[in-house]
Motif scaffolding. Structure first.
Motif, PDB file in Angstrom:
ATOM      1  N   ASP A  42       0.830  -1.200   0.000  1.00 42.70           N
ATOM      2  CA  ASP A  42       0.000   0.000   0.000  1.00 42.70           C
ATOM      3  C   ASP A  42       0.867   1.253   0.000  1.00 42.70           C
ATOM      4  O   ASP A  42       2.084   1.170  -0.089  1.00 42.70           O
ATOM      5  CB  ASP A  42      -0.923   0.004   1.228  1.00 42.70           C
ATOM      6  CG  ASP A  42      -2.037  -1.022   1.110  1.00 42.70           C
ATOM      7  OD1 ASP A  42      -2.450  -1.319  -0.031  1.00 42.70           O
ATOM      8  OD2 ASP A  42      -2.478  -1.525   2.157  1.00 42.70           O
ATOM      9  N   GLU A  43       0.209   2.389   0.131  1.00 40.52           N
ATOM     10  CA  GLU A  43       0.932   3.659   0.145  1.00 40.52           C
ATOM     11  C   GLU A  43       1.850   3.799   1.347  1.00 40.52           C
ATOM     12  O   GLU A  43       2.896   4.435   1.261  1.00 40.52           O
ATOM     13  CB  GLU A  43      -0.056   4.835   0.116  1.00 40.52           C
ATOM     14  CG  GLU A  43      -0.786   4.955  -1.205  1.00 40.52           C
ATOM     15  CD  GLU A  43      -1.762   6.117  -1.210  1.00 40.52           C
ATOM     16  OE1 GLU A  43      -1.591   7.057  -0.414  1.00 40.52           O
ATOM     17  OE2 GLU A  43      -2.693   6.066  -2.011  1.00 40.52           O
ATOM     18  N   THR A  44       1.414   3.260   2.476  1.00 39.51           N
ATOM     19  CA  THR A  44       2.263   3.271   3.668  1.00 39.51           C
ATOM     20  C   THR A  44       2.465   1.837   4.134  1.00 39.51           C
ATOM     21  O   THR A  44       1.583   0.984   3.958  1.00 39.51           O
ATOM     22  CB  THR A  44       1.629   4.095   4.811  1.00 39.51           C
ATOM     23  OG1 THR A  44       0.349   3.546   5.115  1.00 39.51           O
ATOM     24  CG2 THR A  44       1.475   5.563   4.423  1.00 39.51           C
ATOM     25  N   PRO A  45       3.602   1.548   4.723  1.00 39.90           N
ATOM     26  CA  PRO A  45       3.854   0.181   5.193  1.00 39.90           C
ATOM     27  C   PRO A  45       2.865  -0.246   6.262  1.00 39.90           C
ATOM     28  O   PRO A  45       2.430   0.553   7.086  1.00 39.90           O
ATOM     29  CB  PRO A  45       5.267   0.259   5.786  1.00 39.90           C
ATOM     30  CG  PRO A  45       5.873   1.479   5.210  1.00 39.90           C
ATOM     31  CD  PRO A  45       4.746   2.429   4.945  1.00 39.90           C
ATOM     32  N   ALA A  46       2.502  -1.512   6.228  1.00 40.77           N
ATOM     33  CA  ALA A  46       1.666  -2.115   7.270  1.00 40.77           C
ATOM     34  C   ALA A  46       2.534  -3.141   7.988  1.00 40.77           C
ATOM     35  O   ALA A  46       3.291  -3.875   7.356  1.00 40.77           O
ATOM     36  CB  ALA A  46       0.449  -2.781   6.665  1.00 40.77           C
ATOM     37  N   PHE A  47       2.430  -3.156   9.290  1.00 38.05           N
ATOM     38  CA  PHE A  47       3.261  -4.033  10.097  1.00 38.05           C
ATOM     39  C   PHE A  47       2.402  -5.096  10.758  1.00 38.05           C
ATOM     40  O   PHE A  47       1.372  -4.801  11.333  1.00 38.05           O
ATOM     41  CB  PHE A  47       3.975  -3.227  11.184  1.00 38.05           C
ATOM     42  CG  PHE A  47       4.913  -2.200  10.627  1.00 38.05           C
ATOM     43  CD1 PHE A  47       4.456  -0.943  10.266  1.00 38.05           C
ATOM     44  CD2 PHE A  47       6.246  -2.482  10.461  1.00 38.05           C
ATOM     45  CE1 PHE A  47       5.305   0.006   9.748  1.00 38.05           C
ATOM     46  CE2 PHE A  47       7.111  -1.533   9.949  1.00 38.05           C
ATOM     47  CZ  PHE A  47       6.629  -0.293   9.589  1.00 38.05           C
ATOM     48  N   SER A  48       2.848  -6.321  10.677  1.00 41.74           N
ATOM     49  CA  SER A  48       2.233  -7.422  11.402  1.00 41.74           C
ATOM     50  C   SER A  48       3.244  -7.821  12.461  1.00 41.74           C
ATOM     51  O   SER A  48       4.392  -8.128  12.146  1.00 41.74           O
ATOM     52  CB  SER A  48       1.952  -8.575  10.444  1.00 41.74           C
ATOM     53  OG  SER A  48       1.430  -9.672  11.139  1.00 41.74           O
ATOM     54  N   ARG A  49       2.812  -7.804  13.727  1.00 42.99           N
ATOM     55  CA  ARG A  49       3.736  -8.062  14.832  1.00 42.99           C
ATOM     56  C   ARG A  49       3.280  -9.246  15.657  1.00 42.99           C
ATOM     57  O   ARG A  49       2.096  -9.435  15.863  1.00 42.99           O
ATOM     58  CB  ARG A  49       3.790  -6.852  15.771  1.00 42.99           C
ATOM     59  CG  ARG A  49       4.205  -5.598  15.120  1.00 42.99           C
ATOM     60  CD  ARG A  49       4.106  -4.477  16.110  1.00 42.99           C
ATOM     61  NE  ARG A  49       4.390  -3.216  15.462  1.00 42.99           N
ATOM     62  CZ  ARG A  49       4.771  -2.137  16.102  1.00 42.99           C
ATOM     63  NH1 ARG A  49       4.895  -2.152  17.397  1.00 42.99           N
ATOM     64  NH2 ARG A  49       5.017  -1.037  15.441  1.00 42.99           N
ATOM     65  N   LYS A  50       4.224  -9.988  16.137  1.00 41.80           N
ATOM     66  CA  LYS A  50       3.967 -11.035  17.106  1.00 41.80           C
ATOM     67  C   LYS A  50       4.570 -10.541  18.416  1.00 41.80           C
ATOM     68  O   LYS A  50       5.771 -10.627  18.640  1.00 41.80           O
ATOM     69  CB  LYS A  50       4.594 -12.349  16.670  1.00 41.80           C
ATOM     70  CG  LYS A  50       4.212 -13.518  17.528  1.00 41.80           C
ATOM     71  CD  LYS A  50       4.773 -14.787  16.930  1.00 41.80           C
ATOM     72  CE  LYS A  50       4.398 -15.988  17.748  1.00 41.80           C
ATOM     73  NZ  LYS A  50       5.032 -17.196  17.193  1.00 41.80           N
ATOM     74  N   ARG A  51       3.714  -9.940  19.231  1.00 44.64           N
ATOM     75  CA  ARG A  51       4.145  -9.320  20.489  1.00 44.64           C
ATOM     76  C   ARG A  51       4.543 -10.378  21.514  1.00 44.64           C
ATOM     77  O   ARG A  51       3.964 -11.462  21.552  1.00 44.64           O
ATOM     78  CB  ARG A  51       3.032  -8.468  21.068  1.00 44.64           C
ATOM     79  CG  ARG A  51       2.776  -7.240  20.266  1.00 44.64           C
ATOM     80  CD  ARG A  51       2.806  -6.039  21.182  1.00 44.64           C
ATOM     81  NE  ARG A  51       2.760  -4.823  20.427  1.00 44.64           N
ATOM     82  CZ  ARG A  51       3.765  -3.971  20.350  1.00 44.64           C
ATOM     83  NH1 ARG A  51       4.887  -4.201  20.954  1.00 44.64           N
ATOM     84  NH2 ARG A  51       3.655  -2.870  19.654  1.00 44.64           N
ATOM     85  N   ARG A  52       5.477 -10.020  22.361  1.00 46.23           N
ATOM     86  CA  ARG A  52       5.857 -10.876  23.487  1.00 46.23           C
ATOM     87  C   ARG A  52       4.840 -10.695  24.601  1.00 46.23           C
ATOM     88  O   ARG A  52       4.507  -9.587  24.947  1.00 46.23           O
ATOM     89  CB  ARG A  52       7.241 -10.511  23.998  1.00 46.23           C
ATOM     90  CG  ARG A  52       8.329 -10.822  23.003  1.00 46.23           C
ATOM     91  CD  ARG A  52       9.673 -10.449  23.545  1.00 46.23           C
ATOM     92  NE  ARG A  52      10.047 -11.219  24.705  1.00 46.23           N
ATOM     93  CZ  ARG A  52      10.674 -12.385  24.682  1.00 46.23           C
ATOM     94  NH1 ARG A  52      10.995 -12.923  23.541  1.00 46.23           N
ATOM     95  NH2 ARG A  52      10.983 -13.018  25.790  1.00 46.23           N
ATOM     96  N   THR A  53       4.382 -11.781  25.148  1.00 50.66           N
ATOM     97  CA  THR A  53       3.442 -11.683  26.260  1.00 50.66           C
ATOM     98  C   THR A  53       4.220 -11.625  27.568  1.00 50.66           C
ATOM     99  O   THR A  53       5.371 -12.080  27.654  1.00 50.66           O
ATOM    100  CB  THR A  53       2.491 -12.895  26.294  1.00 50.66           C
ATOM    101  OG1 THR A  53       3.271 -14.078  26.519  1.00 50.66           O
ATOM    102  CG2 THR A  53       1.692 -13.010  25.007  1.00 50.66           C
ATOM    103  N   GLU A  54       3.579 -11.098  28.577  1.00 54.63           N
ATOM    104  CA  GLU A  54       4.199 -11.044  29.899  1.00 54.63           C
ATOM    105  C   GLU A  54       4.466 -12.456  30.417  1.00 54.63           C
ATOM    106  O   GLU A  54       5.471 -12.710  31.077  1.00 54.63           O
ATOM    107  CB  GLU A  54       3.311 -10.266  30.861  1.00 54.63           C
ATOM    108  CG  GLU A  54       4.011  -9.824  32.107  1.00 54.63           C
ATOM    109  CD  GLU A  54       5.271  -8.996  31.854  1.00 54.63           C
ATOM    110  OE1 GLU A  54       6.278  -9.223  32.554  1.00 54.63           O
ATOM    111  OE2 GLU A  54       5.244  -8.132  30.969  1.00 54.63           O
ATOM    112  N   ALA A  55       3.573 -13.397  30.097  1.00 53.81           N
ATOM    113  CA  ALA A  55       3.755 -14.788  30.517  1.00 53.81           C
ATOM    114  C   ALA A  55       5.032 -15.369  29.910  1.00 53.81           C
ATOM    115  O   ALA A  55       5.799 -16.056  30.595  1.00 53.81           O
ATOM    116  CB  ALA A  55       2.543 -15.624  30.117  1.00 53.81           C
TER     117      ALA A  55
END
Length: 118
Positions: free
Chosen positions: A95-108
């Motif tokens: 797209d016109e601007t980048p899109a980010f897909s993230r796999k966040r770290r959980t607190e667990a």
């Protein structure tokens, strides 16, 4: 862990791309799976401490690294401890601007990893 696809402002996107594009940034993120000081990261990756501090600041500003607190160094000084905020990031440039897909770290996951490294 949750995977989220988010649109960022141009400034956010630029900060993330700039931070990831700098030499040593990926190495710092890989090494920061457990909480570490800038000195420990510098030694682990074998980079100058001044460069490490600059990269840490960029990664924190981009939201890819976080300060988890402070601890006493071997010299008795209070030092910040850093850990990455995600395990994976995917960037879509279609797209016109980048899109980010993230796999966040959980607190667990952070707590479990801390127990395994103690």
């Amino acid at each position: 862990m949750s995977r989220s696809r988010t649109q960022h402002t141009d400034a956010d996107s630029a900060a993330i791309l700039a931070a990831l594009g700098n030499k040593y940034s990926a190495e710092i993120l890989c090494a920061a799976g457990t909480p570490k000081s800038a000195q420990a990261l510098s030694e682990d990756i074998e980079i100058p401490i001044a460069t490490c501090y600059r990269r840490i600041e960029e990664l924190v500003d981009a939201g890819l690294l976080t300060c988890e607190g402070r601890q006493l160094s071997d010299e008795g000084r209070r030092t910040n401890i850093y850990r990455r905020t995600l395990d994976e990031i995917e960037i879509d440039f279609s797209d016109e601007t980048p899109a980010f897909s993230r796999k966040r770290r959980t607190e667990a996951k952070n707590r479990l990893q801390d127990q395994l490294t103690d």
